[in-house]
Write a protein that holds these residues in place. Structure first.
Motif, mmCIF file in Angstrom:
data_model
loop_
_atom_site.group_PDB
_atom_site.id
_atom_site.type_symbol
_atom_site.label_atom_id
_atom_site.label_comp_id
_atom_site.label_asym_id
_atom_site.label_seq_id
_atom_site.Cartn_x
_atom_site.Cartn_y
_atom_site.Cartn_z
ATOM 1 N N ALA A 21 0.909 -1.194 -0.014
ATOM 2 C CA ALA A 21 -0.018 -0.094 0.029
ATOM 3 C C ALA A 21 0.930 1.263 0.037
ATOM 4 N N SER A 22 1.831 1.502 -0.503
ATOM 5 C CA SER A 22 2.562 2.586 -0.794
ATOM 6 C C SER A 22 1.989 3.474 -2.008
ATOM 7 N N GLY A 23 2.264 4.766 -1.669
ATOM 8 C CA GLY A 23 1.752 5.829 -2.542
ATOM 9 C C GLY A 23 0.482 6.261 -1.928
ATOM 10 N N PRO A 24 -0.125 6.982 -2.960
ATOM 11 C CA PRO A 24 -1.462 7.804 -2.568
ATOM 12 C C PRO A 24 -2.571 6.764 -2.184
ATOM 13 N N GLY A 85 7.050 -5.385 -7.493
ATOM 14 C CA GLY A 85 6.596 -4.279 -7.241
ATOM 15 C C GLY A 85 5.145 -4.239 -8.130
ATOM 16 N N LEU A 86 4.586 -5.518 -8.577
ATOM 17 C CA LEU A 86 3.163 -5.195 -9.050
ATOM 18 C C LEU A 86 2.349 -4.603 -8.352
ATOM 19 N N TRP A 87 2.384 -4.851 -7.059
ATOM 20 C CA TRP A 87 1.063 -4.409 -6.083
ATOM 21 C C TRP A 87 1.289 -2.825 -6.293
ATOM 22 N N GLU A 88 1.912 -2.261 -6.593
ATOM 23 C CA GLU A 88 2.253 -0.732 -6.683
ATOM 24 C C GLU A 88 1.052 -0.156 -7.488
ATOM 25 N N HIS A 89 0.309 -1.133 -8.343
ATOM 26 C CA HIS A 89 -0.487 -0.642 -9.451
ATOM 27 C C HIS A 89 -1.564 -1.663 -9.499
ATOM 28 N N THR A 90 -2.305 -1.552 -10.518
ATOM 29 C CA THR A 90 -3.422 -2.547 -10.559
ATOM 30 C C THR A 90 -2.891 -3.910 -10.559
ATOM 31 N N CYS A 91 -3.416 -4.924 -9.671
ATOM 32 C CA CYS A 91 -2.906 -6.279 -9.418
ATOM 33 C C CYS A 91 -3.619 -7.182 -8.712
ATOM 34 N N LEU A 92 -3.911 -8.231 -9.187
ATOM 35 C CA LEU A 92 -4.820 -9.322 -8.520
ATOM 36 C C LEU A 92 -3.917 -10.390 -7.781
ATOM 37 N N GLU A 93 -4.294 -10.675 -6.615
ATOM 38 C CA GLU A 93 -3.452 -11.563 -6.002
ATOM 39 C C GLU A 93 -4.039 -12.747 -5.389
ATOM 40 N N CYS A 94 -3.242 -13.650 -5.082
ATOM 41 C CA CYS A 94 -3.726 -14.836 -4.467
ATOM 42 C C CYS A 94 -2.850 -15.490 -3.212
ATOM 43 N N PHE A 107 0.630 -14.851 -4.809
ATOM 44 C CA PHE A 107 0.723 -14.815 -6.439
ATOM 45 C C PHE A 107 0.215 -13.398 -6.832
ATOM 46 N N ASN A 108 1.252 -12.653 -7.729
ATOM 47 C CA ASN A 108 0.755 -11.347 -8.258
ATOM 48 C C ASN A 108 0.591 -11.455 -9.614
ATOM 49 N N LEU A 109 -0.701 -11.037 -10.092
ATOM 50 C CA LEU A 109 -0.822 -11.106 -11.433
ATOM 51 C C LEU A 109 -1.518 -9.427 -12.271
ATOM 52 N N CYS A 110 -0.882 -9.209 -13.159
ATOM 53 C CA CYS A 110 -1.270 -7.888 -13.701
ATOM 54 C C CYS A 110 -1.945 -8.275 -15.010
ATOM 55 N N PRO A 111 -2.914 -7.608 -15.260
ATOM 56 C CA PRO A 111 -3.787 -7.636 -16.453
ATOM 57 C C PRO A 111 -2.846 -7.632 -17.667
ATOM 58 N N ASP A 112 -1.649 -7.102 -17.735
ATOM 59 C CA ASP A 112 -0.821 -7.123 -18.892
ATOM 60 C C ASP A 112 -0.007 -8.252 -19.297
ATOM 61 N N GLY A 113 -0.211 -9.157 -18.028
ATOM 62 C CA GLY A 113 0.572 -10.684 -18.361
ATOM 63 C C GLY A 113 1.711 -10.628 -17.468
ATOM 64 N N ALA A 114 2.279 -9.559 -16.579
ATOM 65 C CA ALA A 114 3.452 -9.599 -15.943
ATOM 66 C C ALA A 114 2.870 -10.452 -14.657
ATOM 67 N N ALA A 171 -6.915 -7.648 -4.463
ATOM 68 C CA ALA A 171 -6.904 -7.105 -5.356
ATOM 69 C C ALA A 171 -6.292 -5.743 -5.062
ATOM 70 N N VAL A 172 -5.466 -5.078 -5.547
ATOM 71 C CA VAL A 172 -5.189 -3.545 -5.767
ATOM 72 C C VAL A 172 -5.641 -2.793 -7.168
ATOM 73 N N LEU A 173 -6.533 -2.076 -6.881
ATOM 74 C CA LEU A 173 -7.031 -1.267 -8.076
ATOM 75 C C LEU A 173 -6.406 0.220 -7.938
ATOM 76 N N GLU A 174 -5.914 0.677 -9.236
ATOM 77 C CA GLU A 174 -5.328 1.925 -9.422
ATOM 78 C C GLU A 174 -6.557 2.817 -10.192
ATOM 79 N N GLN A 175 -6.831 3.906 -9.466
ATOM 80 C CA GLN A 175 -7.949 4.738 -10.445
ATOM 81 C C GLN A 175 -6.739 5.850 -11.206
ATOM 82 N N ARG A 176 -7.447 6.284 -12.307
ATOM 83 C CA ARG A 176 -6.723 7.236 -12.867
ATOM 84 C C ARG A 176 -6.479 8.508 -11.799
#
Length: 206
Positions: A21-24, A85-94, A107-114, A171-176
């Motif tokens: 939960a780093s960042g705004p 560092g995927l959790w710093e942005h939108t990331c689904l986790e298990c 497990f960290n999963l980014c929608p871009d495949g990372a 899940a971590v969800l990043e808003q615009r």
């Protein structure tokens, strides 16, 4: 194979202290956004149980939809990287562990495949890249109002004798604009903490 449906809820406090939960931060509690899915652990896989995970984000009519979120586009080429560092942005986790054992996998999963898989010896202890994961292919489908991610992978052979598992999906969800929200099965009081075992589902049978 038992299938375990779930629904995630947002953490309501705007200042979580989870390590992810780093960042705004801010709460994203719009009831028109839902995160549901299903987790199963298949004991019949050779060498160890297999994890199956389906996570679906859906938005209701009148909601700005996924356009309100920063969701990286899937990469056009296969072979998405293992990345920290995927959790710093939108990331689904298990998170998953044999029932009662202190060690677990994240497990960290980014929608871009990372992706990444971490092994931990106990609560937030000894985090390191998990061995045995050279790739983690998963499928991610997206529309204007929904995102679906599905994963199937084999778990460590040492877990082959386990008959029940503890698990958490988050899940971590990043808003615009960079604001983050934190979603999980349950949250402890005071701070979001995906690693807190009391907030996991305990001893789910295979």
């Amino acid at each position: 194979m038992a299938r375990h449906p779930f629904e995630l809820v947002p953490f309501p406090d705007p200042t979580p202290t989870d390590s992810t939960a780093s960042g705004p931060t801010t709460a994203l509690t719009n009831p028109k956004l839902t995160i549901q899915g299903q987790l199963s652990l298949d004991p019949r896989e050779q060498g160890g149980p297999a994890l199956e995970l389906l996570i679906e984000l859906t938005t209701a009519a009148g909601h700005p939809g996924l356009e309100a979120l920063l969701i990286p586009e899937a990469q056009a080429t296969p072979g998405a990287p293992r990345r920290d560092g995927l959790w710093e942005h939108t990331c689904l986790e298990c998170f998953v562990a044999p029932a009662g054992q202190p060690s677990y996998l994240e497990f960290n999963l980014c929608p871009d495949g990372a992706w990444n898989v971490y092994a931990l010896e106990g609560y937030r202890q000894g985090l390191k890249p998990a061995a045995g994961f050279d790739a983690l292919p998963f499928d991610c489908q997206r529309s204007a109002s929904a995102l679906s991610l599905s994963l199937r992978c084999q778990l460590p052979e040492a877990w082959a004798t386990a008959t029940a598992f503890d698990w958490q999906v988050s899940a971590v969800l990043e808003q615009r604009g960079g604001l983050l929200s934190y979603w999980a099965l349950r949250h402890p009081a005071g701070a979001a903490d995906f690693h807190a075992r009391p907030q996991w589902t305990q001893a789910s049978p295979l």
